[in-house]
Design an enzyme around this catalytic site. Sequence first.
Site, mmCIF file in Angstrom:
data_model
loop_
_atom_site.group_PDB
_atom_site.id
_atom_site.type_symbol
_atom_site.label_atom_id
_atom_site.label_comp_id
_atom_site.label_asym_id
_atom_site.label_seq_id
_atom_site.Cartn_x
_atom_site.Cartn_y
_atom_site.Cartn_z
ATOM 1 N N CYS A 119 -5.574 -0.767 4.823
ATOM 2 C CA CYS A 119 -6.074 0.476 4.487
ATOM 3 C C CYS A 119 -7.143 0.240 3.410
ATOM 4 O O CYS A 119 -7.727 1.429 3.506
ATOM 5 C CB CYS A 119 -4.921 1.336 4.018
ATOM 6 S SG CYS A 119 -3.535 1.482 5.271
ATOM 7 N N HIS A 266 -8.094 7.292 0.558
ATOM 8 C CA HIS A 266 -7.613 7.039 1.587
ATOM 9 C C HIS A 266 -6.689 7.820 2.089
ATOM 10 O O HIS A 266 -5.911 8.722 1.271
ATOM 11 C CB HIS A 266 -6.849 5.778 1.512
ATOM 12 C CG HIS A 266 -5.855 5.197 2.719
ATOM 13 N ND1 HIS A 266 -6.179 5.417 3.982
ATOM 14 C CD2 HIS A 266 -4.760 4.720 2.611
ATOM 15 C CE1 HIS A 266 -5.218 4.997 4.806
ATOM 16 N NE2 HIS A 266 -4.199 4.486 3.938
ATOM 17 N N ASN A 296 -2.600 8.803 9.020
ATOM 18 C CA ASN A 296 -3.294 7.600 8.372
ATOM 19 C C ASN A 296 -3.977 6.884 9.327
ATOM 20 O O ASN A 296 -3.345 6.223 10.372
ATOM 21 C CB ASN A 296 -2.045 7.120 7.743
ATOM 22 C CG ASN A 296 -2.426 5.926 6.873
ATOM 23 O OD1 ASN A 296 -3.502 5.250 6.898
ATOM 24 N ND2 ASN A 296 -1.466 5.286 6.242
HETATM 25 O O1 UT7 Z 1 -1.797 3.151 3.961
HETATM 26 C C1 UT7 Z 1 -0.574 3.158 2.901
HETATM 27 C C2 UT7 Z 1 0.426 3.372 3.959
HETATM 28 N N1 UT7 Z 1 1.898 3.906 3.593
HETATM 29 C C3 UT7 Z 1 2.125 5.025 2.726
HETATM 30 O O2 UT7 Z 1 1.067 5.689 2.308
HETATM 31 C C4 UT7 Z 1 3.395 5.508 2.831
HETATM 32 C C5 UT7 Z 1 3.856 5.696 1.415
HETATM 33 N N2 UT7 Z 1 5.119 6.237 1.369
HETATM 34 C C6 UT7 Z 1 5.432 7.762 1.975
HETATM 35 O O3 UT7 Z 1 4.390 8.218 1.846
HETATM 36 C C7 UT7 Z 1 6.894 8.154 1.751
HETATM 37 O O4 UT7 Z 1 7.680 7.086 1.036
HETATM 38 C C8 UT7 Z 1 7.383 8.326 3.322
HETATM 39 C C9 UT7 Z 1 6.267 9.821 3.749
HETATM 40 C C10 UT7 Z 1 7.072 7.449 4.227
HETATM 41 C C11 UT7 Z 1 8.762 8.881 3.306
HETATM 42 O O5 UT7 Z 1 8.894 9.964 2.388
HETATM 43 P P1 UT7 Z 1 10.168 9.905 1.258
HETATM 44 O O6 UT7 Z 1 10.328 11.082 0.457
HETATM 45 O O7 UT7 Z 1 10.000 8.822 0.368
HETATM 46 O O8 UT7 Z 1 11.356 9.853 2.294
HETATM 47 P P2 UT7 Z 1 12.367 8.618 2.371
HETATM 48 O O9 UT7 Z 1 11.891 7.140 2.627
HETATM 49 O O10 UT7 Z 1 13.166 8.740 0.731
HETATM 50 O O11 UT7 Z 1 13.407 9.139 3.071
HETATM 51 C C12 UT7 Z 1 14.266 10.335 2.818
HETATM 52 C C13 UT7 Z 1 15.092 10.825 4.022
HETATM 53 C C14 UT7 Z 1 15.934 9.860 4.454
HETATM 54 O O12 UT7 Z 1 17.064 10.414 5.048
HETATM 55 P P3 UT7 Z 1 18.541 10.024 3.959
HETATM 56 O O13 UT7 Z 1 18.546 8.722 3.892
HETATM 57 O O14 UT7 Z 1 18.183 10.812 2.911
HETATM 58 O O15 UT7 Z 1 19.345 10.851 4.839
HETATM 59 C C15 UT7 Z 1 15.011 9.111 5.673
HETATM 60 O O16 UT7 Z 1 15.954 8.633 6.792
HETATM 61 O O17 UT7 Z 1 14.018 11.145 4.846
HETATM 62 C C16 UT7 Z 1 14.466 10.746 6.148
HETATM 63 N N3 UT7 Z 1 13.223 10.292 6.937
HETATM 64 C C17 UT7 Z 1 13.008 11.184 7.871
HETATM 65 N N4 UT7 Z 1 13.623 12.300 8.251
HETATM 66 C C18 UT7 Z 1 12.832 13.056 9.405
HETATM 67 C C19 UT7 Z 1 12.313 9.381 6.761
HETATM 68 N N5 UT7 Z 1 11.391 9.481 8.094
HETATM 69 C C20 UT7 Z 1 11.859 10.747 8.353
HETATM 70 C C21 UT7 Z 1 11.236 11.527 9.637
HETATM 71 N N6 UT7 Z 1 11.689 12.772 9.635
HETATM 72 N N7 UT7 Z 1 10.044 11.039 10.276
#
Ligand code: UT7
Length: 339
Positions: A119, A266, A296
Site C-alpha cells: 500500500c 492511503h 482500500n
Molecule cells: O492497507 C493497510 C491494510 N490494512 C488495514 O488498514 C487494516 C487495519 N485494521 C483495521 O482497519 C481493523 O482492525 C479492521 C477494520 C480490519 C477490524 O476492525 P476491529 O475493530 O479491529 O475489529 P476486530 O478485528 O477487533 O473484530 C471485532 C469483531 C470480531 O468479532 P468478535 O470476535 O468480537 O465476536 C470479528 O470477528 O468484529 C468481527 N468482524 C466482523 N463482523 C462483521 C470482523 N470483520 C467483520 C465483518 N463484519 N466484516
Amino acid sequence: MKAVIRSLGSYAPIRVMPNDELAHQVDTSDEWIYSHTGIRNRHIAASDQAASDLAIEASLNAIEATKHDGGPALEANDIDLILLATATPDYIGFPSTACIVQAAIGANKAAAMDISAACTGFIYAIEVARSFIIAKSARTVLVIGSEVFSKIVNWKDRSTCVLFGDGAGAALVCAAEDNSSLAWEQGHLGIGYLASDGTGAEHLIRPAGGSKQALIPGVTSEEDQFVKMNGRQVYLFAITAIIDSVNKLLESNKLTFEEIDLVVPHQANRRIIEASCKRAGWDESKFFMNMEEYANTSAASIPLAMDELYRAGKIKRGQKIITLGFGGGLTFGGNFLVW
Ligand code: UT7
C-alpha cells in the site's frame, strides 16, 4: 533541477459492489463495515481485467491531461521511465506489469519496472521518480499505482474481503528548472520519507505463490493463496506510521503541521485517520478521504484520491500537500509537494 507532478489520471472499474451485496456472501452488514472502516462501496474489475488494463487507462488519462494545461503536450514517446507500484501484478515475478503497460501505450523509449511496497508503493515510486530526475537520469517518469485486490482476497473471510477494492492512478513526474514558475509545472516535489519494518512482515501477507511456499494445486491450503491480515496489529502500526511519517516530512521540509493545507493519506480505514489525528492533535479536516466509494485500493489509493481532487479543481496553486502510505512489508512513508 526539480521534479514536478505535471498531471494525474485514474481509472476505476465500472462494476460497483456495495456493502449490502457483500452481506449476502459473508456474515457482515453495511452497518458493521461502515462504522468500522468508513467504506460503503468498492469497484471490482471484470474477470478479464488485469492490473495492467487498469494502469493503461489511468496512464492514458494522465498523458491526455497534458494536452489541456497550457504546456507542451506530452506523448507516450516522451517517457523515459515507467514505475508501476502493485501488489497484484499481471504475472508473478516476470514480465513486470510496467513492461506490459510500456508496450500498450507505446512508450518506446522508456525503461520499465515494478515497485513492490504494497500500500506504500505509490509513495515509494514517487520518491524514486524524484531521485531519478534530480540525478538527471530521467526527465519524464510515469508513476502508476494499480491493483486488482479482488483477485487475491479470500471472499470467504469477512475480516479482509470487505476492506479492499480495485483501481489505478497515475502521475507524470517531470523535470523543471529550479526557478520555474510555469503554470503547468505544478506539484513541486520536496523531500520524501520512506521507511520499513520487516519484523512485521507476517501481519499482512499472501503466504503462497512465491518461492517460499510454491502454489501447488491440491496441496496449498485455500487460505494461504489469499491475503491474510492481523487487522489489530496493522491498525496499531498504521497510527504510529502515520504520525512518524508526518513528523519526518515536516522536519526535513522545515514546516509545521499548521502550514500544511492538505493531507492525502492511503485510504485504508477512516478510523485509522481519525485516531491518528486525535493522538497527534491535528486538524482532521485537512485529511482528504474517499474510501467510502473505493475502499482500500492499496498502491492505487493515493493517486486515485489525488486525481479526484485535481479534476475537481480542489488543489490550488501554492498549496502544501502531504501524501501518506502504510501497509504490507511493513512499509510506510510519505511525499511532500507544493502545488
Ligand atoms: O492497507 C493497510 C491494510 N490494512 C488495514 O488498514 C487494516 C487495519 N485494521 C483495521 O482497519 C481493523 O482492525 C479492521 C477494520 C480490519 C477490524 O476492525 P476491529 O475493530 O479491529 O475489529 P476486530 O478485528 O477487533 O473484530 C471485532 C469483531 C470480531 O468479532 P468478535 O470476535 O468480537 O465476536 C470479528 O470477528 O468484529 C468481527 N468482524 C466482523 N463482523 C462483521 C470482523 N470483520 C467483520 C465483518 N463484519 N466484516
